[in-house]
Enzyme design. Structure first.
Site, PDB file in Angstrom:
ATOM      1  N   GLU A  43       1.196  -8.691  -7.485  1.00  0.00           N
ATOM      2  CA  GLU A  43       1.045  -7.625  -7.023  1.00  0.00           C
ATOM      3  C   GLU A  43       2.827  -7.838  -7.265  1.00  0.00           C
ATOM      4  OE1 GLU A  43       2.983  -5.996  -2.276  1.00  0.00           O
ATOM      5  OE2 GLU A  43       1.308  -7.942  -2.797  1.00  0.00           O
ATOM      6  N   THR A  74       4.183  -2.149  -2.666  1.00  0.00           N
ATOM      7  CA  THR A  74       5.596  -1.573  -2.212  1.00  0.00           C
ATOM      8  C   THR A  74       4.856   0.301  -2.754  1.00  0.00           C
ATOM      9  OG1 THR A  74       6.679  -3.291  -2.912  1.00  0.00           O
ATOM     10  CG2 THR A  74       7.437  -1.263  -2.030  1.00  0.00           C
ATOM     11  N   LYS A 134      -3.535  -6.310   4.773  1.00  0.00           N
ATOM     12  CA  LYS A 134      -1.738  -7.044   4.411  1.00  0.00           C
ATOM     13  C   LYS A 134      -1.692  -7.107   6.243  1.00  0.00           C
ATOM     14  CE  LYS A 134       1.853  -5.454   2.849  1.00  0.00           C
ATOM     15  NZ  LYS A 134       3.316  -5.295   1.922  1.00  0.00           N
TER      16      LYS A 134
END
Length: 218
Positions: A43, A74, A134
């Site tokens: 990620e 993000t 998540k």
């Protein structure tokens, strides 16, 4: 790479490395170190300089390795999500749920992993097609939260990020998570330029995941 294959690769990796960096090279070298150590789900966060360029470079570099899946982290909005998808990001991760981001990921058939902290947020994310939720920050909500969520929503795929380390990783999988996101505990040495140490840590994470998987499958 089809959506189902991407999700399978994330689950097979078990550990998603959350890669940041104060420079483009630091983030890139950190990702390479993780992949070398066996943590092949990356990620790459958009807090890193030139994140889109790194994602593109890594996806081109590992185009022939189906085990390596490089996504974007993000991602706060749909514009950033589209930029990430256009440079080859295989999945999109956000610290919170964003409807427009979910819709654009659905449009391009890219897995969306939004950060959620309540049952309501999780249910909303699922209704917009989130493939993996998540749970963030994991250190705050705790493993008990995951267990509680699994009671009314047994089918939800959960990936905790924040507070995951080698010592407690097994506890997360024991309550039914599909994968874990590992940040500074895995990649912290990169800030000192010690990428060999990151590779060593990645090897330990990968080995621990395989051990946990074997234990749970007995």
């Amino acid at each position: 790479m089809k959506k189902v294959d991407i999700l399978t690769s994330i689950e097979s990796s078990g550990v998603v490395s959350v890669v940041r960096g104060s420079t483009k090279d630091e983030a890139y070298q950190t990702a390479l170190a993780c992949i070398k150590g066996g943590v092949k789900a990356i990620e790459l966060t958009f807090t890193a300089p030139a994140a889109d360029e790194i994602i593109k470079q890594l996806n081109e570099q590992y185009a022939d390795d189906p085990e390596v899946v490089v996504g974007a982290g993000t991602v706060l909005d749909a514009v950033t999500a589209r930029i990430a998808i256009m440079v080859g990001a295989k999945f999109v991760v956000s610290p919170s749920f964003d409807k427009e981001t979910a819709l654009i990921c659905n449009e391009y058939q890219i897995p969306y992993l939004p950060g959620c902290m309540t049952i309501t947020e999780i249910q909303t994310a699922l209704s917009y097609g989130a493939d993996i939720v998540k749970v963030f920050p994991g250190s705050v909500v705790g493993k008990g939260f995951v267990k509680a969520v699994k009671a009314p929503l047994p089918y939800v795929n959960i990936m905790p990020t924040g507070g995951v380390n080698l010592d407690n990783m097994h506890e997360w999988f024991e309550v039914g998570v599909v994968a874990v996101g590992a940040g500074s505990d895995l990649t912290g040495d990169a800030a000192e330029g010690d990428f060999a140490a990151v590779t060593t840590k990645a090897q330990k994470y990968h080995a621990e995941y395989l051990r946990i998987k074997n234990e749970l499958n007995k």
